[in-house]
Design a protein around this motif. Structure first.
Motif, PDB file in Angstrom:
ATOM      1  N   ILE A  96     -18.729  28.505  18.840  1.00 41.62           N
ATOM      2  CA  ILE A  96     -19.719  29.510  18.442  1.00 41.62           C
ATOM      3  C   ILE A  96     -19.139  30.532  17.474  1.00 41.62           C
ATOM      4  O   ILE A  96     -19.831  31.040  16.602  1.00 41.62           O
ATOM      5  N   GLY A  97     -17.873  30.815  17.606  1.00 43.88           N
ATOM      6  CA  GLY A  97     -17.244  31.896  16.851  1.00 43.88           C
ATOM      7  C   GLY A  97     -17.260  33.158  17.698  1.00 43.88           C
ATOM      8  O   GLY A  97     -18.046  33.284  18.641  1.00 43.88           O
ATOM      9  N   SER A  98     -16.403  34.079  17.368  1.00 45.80           N
ATOM     10  CA  SER A  98     -16.379  35.325  18.129  1.00 45.80           C
ATOM     11  C   SER A  98     -17.623  36.142  17.809  1.00 45.80           C
ATOM     12  O   SER A  98     -17.950  36.346  16.643  1.00 45.80           O
ATOM     13  N   PRO A  99     -18.310  36.652  18.838  1.00 47.36           N
ATOM     14  CA  PRO A  99     -19.491  37.480  18.593  1.00 47.36           C
ATOM     15  C   PRO A  99     -19.140  38.939  18.293  1.00 47.36           C
ATOM     16  O   PRO A  99     -20.015  39.767  18.108  1.00 47.36           O
ATOM     17  N   ILE A 100     -17.847  39.220  18.222  1.00 41.41           N
ATOM     18  CA  ILE A 100     -17.357  40.587  18.014  1.00 41.41           C
ATOM     19  C   ILE A 100     -16.481  40.633  16.766  1.00 41.41           C
ATOM     20  O   ILE A 100     -15.646  39.766  16.554  1.00 41.41           O
ATOM     21  N   ARG A 101     -16.681  41.676  15.958  1.00 37.91           N
ATOM     22  CA  ARG A 101     -15.756  41.954  14.860  1.00 37.91           C
ATOM     23  C   ARG A 101     -15.088  43.277  15.194  1.00 37.91           C
ATOM     24  O   ARG A 101     -15.748  44.288  15.405  1.00 37.91           O
ATOM     25  N   LEU A 102     -13.765  43.234  15.287  1.00 38.33           N
ATOM     26  CA  LEU A 102     -12.976  44.399  15.649  1.00 38.33           C
ATOM     27  C   LEU A 102     -12.297  44.944  14.403  1.00 38.33           C
ATOM     28  O   LEU A 102     -11.598  44.216  13.709  1.00 38.33           O
ATOM     29  N   ASP A 103     -12.508  46.229  14.122  1.00 38.51           N
ATOM     30  CA  ASP A 103     -11.888  46.893  12.971  1.00 38.51           C
ATOM     31  C   ASP A 103     -10.781  47.796  13.483  1.00 38.51           C
ATOM     32  O   ASP A 103     -11.030  48.922  13.924  1.00 38.51           O
ATOM     33  N   MET A 104      -9.562  47.286  13.441  1.00 35.92           N
ATOM     34  CA  MET A 104      -8.410  48.045  13.934  1.00 35.92           C
ATOM     35  C   MET A 104      -7.933  49.080  12.924  1.00 35.92           C
ATOM     36  O   MET A 104      -7.107  49.919  13.252  1.00 35.92           O
ATOM     37  N   ALA A 105      -8.436  49.023  11.688  1.00 31.70           N
ATOM     38  CA  ALA A 105      -8.002  49.963  10.658  1.00 31.70           C
ATOM     39  C   ALA A 105      -8.674  51.327  10.805  1.00 31.70           C
ATOM     40  O   ALA A 105      -8.190  52.313  10.268  1.00 31.70           O
ATOM     41  N   GLU A 147     -25.196  39.620  16.597  1.00 31.45           N
ATOM     42  CA  GLU A 147     -26.205  39.352  17.617  1.00 31.45           C
ATOM     43  C   GLU A 147     -26.543  37.870  17.753  1.00 31.45           C
ATOM     44  O   GLU A 147     -26.779  37.384  18.862  1.00 31.45           O
ATOM     45  N   LYS A 148     -26.581  37.135  16.669  1.00 31.68           N
ATOM     46  CA  LYS A 148     -26.900  35.704  16.757  1.00 31.68           C
ATOM     47  C   LYS A 148     -25.828  34.955  17.546  1.00 31.68           C
ATOM     48  O   LYS A 148     -26.127  34.144  18.417  1.00 31.68           O
ATOM     49  N   ARG A 149     -24.568  35.250  17.224  1.00 33.75           N
ATOM     50  CA  ARG A 149     -23.492  34.599  17.978  1.00 33.75           C
ATOM     51  C   ARG A 149     -23.478  35.070  19.427  1.00 33.75           C
ATOM     52  O   ARG A 149     -23.219  34.292  20.338  1.00 33.75           O
ATOM     53  N   MET A 150     -23.746  36.362  19.640  1.00 35.39           N
ATOM     54  CA  MET A 150     -23.740  36.884  21.006  1.00 35.39           C
ATOM     55  C   MET A 150     -24.837  36.227  21.827  1.00 35.39           C
ATOM     56  O   MET A 150     -24.622  35.867  22.987  1.00 35.39           O
ATOM     57  N   ALA A 151     -26.018  36.036  21.240  1.00 41.48           N
ATOM     58  CA  ALA A 151     -27.106  35.369  21.957  1.00 41.48           C
ATOM     59  C   ALA A 151     -26.707  33.934  22.322  1.00 41.48           C
ATOM     60  O   ALA A 151     -26.966  33.483  23.449  1.00 41.48           O
ATOM     61  N   GLN A 152     -26.078  33.222  21.394  1.00 41.15           N
ATOM     62  CA  GLN A 152     -25.612  31.862  21.682  1.00 41.15           C
ATOM     63  C   GLN A 152     -24.564  31.881  22.792  1.00 41.15           C
ATOM     64  O   GLN A 152     -24.569  31.033  23.689  1.00 41.15           O
ATOM     65  N   MET A 153     -23.666  32.863  22.719  1.00 40.05           N
ATOM     66  CA  MET A 153     -22.605  32.960  23.718  1.00 40.05           C
ATOM     67  C   MET A 153     -23.190  33.318  25.086  1.00 40.05           C
ATOM     68  O   MET A 153     -22.789  32.752  26.109  1.00 40.05           O
ATOM     69  N   MET A 154     -24.150  34.242  25.118  1.00 43.05           N
ATOM     70  CA  MET A 154     -24.798  34.600  26.391  1.00 43.05           C
ATOM     71  C   MET A 154     -25.420  33.373  27.034  1.00 43.05           C
ATOM     72  O   MET A 154     -25.254  33.145  28.239  1.00 43.05           O
ATOM     73  N   ALA A 155     -26.145  32.592  26.255  1.00 46.08           N
ATOM     74  CA  ALA A 155     -26.790  31.396  26.787  1.00 46.08           C
ATOM     75  C   ALA A 155     -25.753  30.434  27.360  1.00 46.08           C
ATOM     76  O   ALA A 155     -25.929  29.914  28.470  1.00 46.08           O
ATOM     77  N   ARG A 156     -24.681  30.225  26.627  1.00 42.80           N
ATOM     78  CA  ARG A 156     -23.658  29.289  27.085  1.00 42.80           C
ATOM     79  C   ARG A 156     -22.969  29.811  28.346  1.00 42.80           C
ATOM     80  O   ARG A 156     -22.774  29.068  29.307  1.00 42.80           O
ATOM     81  N   LEU A 157     -22.582  31.083  28.336  1.00 48.67           N
ATOM     82  CA  LEU A 157     -21.825  31.621  29.470  1.00 48.67           C
ATOM     83  C   LEU A 157     -22.677  31.762  30.731  1.00 48.67           C
ATOM     84  O   LEU A 157     -22.156  31.703  31.839  1.00 48.67           O
ATOM     85  N   ALA A 158     -23.987  31.958  30.562  1.00 47.87           N
ATOM     86  CA  ALA A 158     -24.884  32.066  31.720  1.00 47.87           C
ATOM     87  C   ALA A 158     -25.517  30.723  32.083  1.00 47.87           C
ATOM     88  O   ALA A 158     -26.246  30.633  33.071  1.00 47.87           O
ATOM     89  N   ALA A 159     -25.255  29.699  31.279  1.00 49.33           N
ATOM     90  CA  ALA A 159     -25.810  28.353  31.512  1.00 49.33           C
ATOM     91  C   ALA A 159     -27.338  28.381  31.574  1.00 49.33           C
ATOM     92  O   ALA A 159     -27.963  27.815  32.479  1.00 49.33           O
TER      93      ALA A 159
END
Length: 99
Positions: free
Chosen positions: A36-45, A55-67
């Motif tokens: 799916i790819g990471s649903p988070i982009r972290l800016d350490m700078a 949000e699109k990746r997070m929705a895909q990840m939510m579906a997968r992780l919650a089955a």
């Protein structure tokens, strides 16, 4: 042992022929992130470090992780979706002091 995060929904959502009032999310695997790819982009700078959700990746990840089907995630109350994004964020960022 796999960590499980349980979230009580404001409004039930349909999944697998029934209405669910809570969702249980397992921790993601490396394969989940590769697929799916990471649903988070972290800016350490920036100070403090910034977090941006995809949000699109997070929705895909939510579906997968919650089955549940992706169509079930689209039925979430908008406040539940936003809270779940932040609840699941720690799965996708390094622990403080590790980088």
């Amino acid at each position: 042992m796999t960590e499980i995060v349980t979230f009580k929904l404001r409004e039930p959502i349909p999944a697998h022929g029934e209405d669910l009032s809570e969702l249980k999310f397992r921790a993601p695997t490396s394969q989940d992130i590769i697929d799916i790819g990471s649903p988070i982009r972290l800016d350490m700078a920036s100070e403090p470090p910034g977090v941006e959700h995809n949000e699109k990746r997070m929705a895909q990840m939510m579906a997968r992780l919650a089955a549940v089907p992706p169509s079930s995630i689209t039925k979430l109350h908008h406040s539940d979706f936003l809270e779940l994004e932040w609840l699941l964020t720690p799965f996708f960022i390094p622990k403080p002091g590790t980088i």
